[in-house]
Structures are given as structure tokens and as C-alpha cells.
Design a protein around this motif. Structure first.
Motif, PDB file in Angstrom:
ATOM      1  N   ASP A  25       0.788  -1.248   0.173  1.00 27.49           N
ATOM      2  CA  ASP A  25       0.120  -0.114  -0.201  1.00 27.49           C
ATOM      3  C   ASP A  25       0.806   1.119   0.003  1.00 27.49           C
ATOM      4  O   ASP A  25       1.856   1.237   0.410  1.00 27.49           O
ATOM      5  N   ASN A  26       0.202   2.171  -0.167  1.00 23.98           N
ATOM      6  CA  ASN A  26       0.807   3.665  -0.549  1.00 23.98           C
ATOM      7  C   ASN A  26       2.059   3.905  -1.552  1.00 23.98           C
ATOM      8  O   ASN A  26       2.944   4.577  -1.541  1.00 23.98           O
TER       9      ASN A  26
ATOM     10  N   ASP B 222       2.009   3.658  -5.882  1.00 24.84           N
ATOM     11  CA  ASP B 222       1.243   3.625  -7.093  1.00 24.84           C
ATOM     12  C   ASP B 222       1.687   2.937  -8.279  1.00 24.84           C
ATOM     13  O   ASP B 222       1.023   2.656  -9.228  1.00 24.84           O
ATOM     14  N   ASP B 223       2.928   2.565  -8.272  1.00 30.01           N
ATOM     15  CA  ASP B 223       3.576   2.083  -9.591  1.00 30.01           C
ATOM     16  C   ASP B 223       3.651   0.536  -9.241  1.00 30.01           C
ATOM     17  O   ASP B 223       4.786  -0.012  -8.752  1.00 30.01           O
TER      18      ASP B 223
END
Length: 65
Positions: free
Chosen positions: A42-43, A45-46
Motif C-alpha cells: 500500500d501507499n 502507485d507504481d
């Protein structure tokens, strides 16, 4: 994001993957279920970058999204 990593089999594997992802993405929250061979990040985006980091540690992640 979630990955199935079937060749992750022990505590060393968990530590190696966690450390590699957190080194690349200090804001990452890594949760690993060794029994299910599941890595949740989590945290970040890639997903492609995370998958590449896990591969560079010698594992075979498959996206579970």
C-alpha cells in the motif's frame, strides 16, 4: 496492490522482499502472508516498479489485482 509470489517460502524471503520494497519506496506499507504466498503493498502507485523490485530479489511475482 497485491502479488502472488509462489517461490516465497520462508522468513528470509519475507524480509528480503519487505526490505527491498521499503528501500525503494520509504512510504510503502508492505504486508506479507507467507502461507498464502501473498504480498500486499500500500501507499505506492507504481505496480510495475514494485513487481520489478521483487523480481530483482530473485522471486516471481504475479499480479493478483
Amino acid at each position: 496492490m497485491q502479488f502472488n509470489v509462489q517461490d516465497m517460502t520462508c522468513g528470509h524471503c519475507v524480509a528480503a522482499i519487505t526490505q527491498a520494497v521499503e528501500n525503494a519506496f520509504p512510504q510503502a506499507k508492505v504486508s506479507i502472508n507467507l502461507e498464502q504466498h501473498r504480498v500486499v503493498v500500500d501507499n505506492v502507485d507504481d505496480a510495475a516498479a514494485v513487481q520489478k523490485i521483487i523480481e530483482e530479489e530473485g522471486y516471481t511475482p504475479i499480479s493478483a489485482e
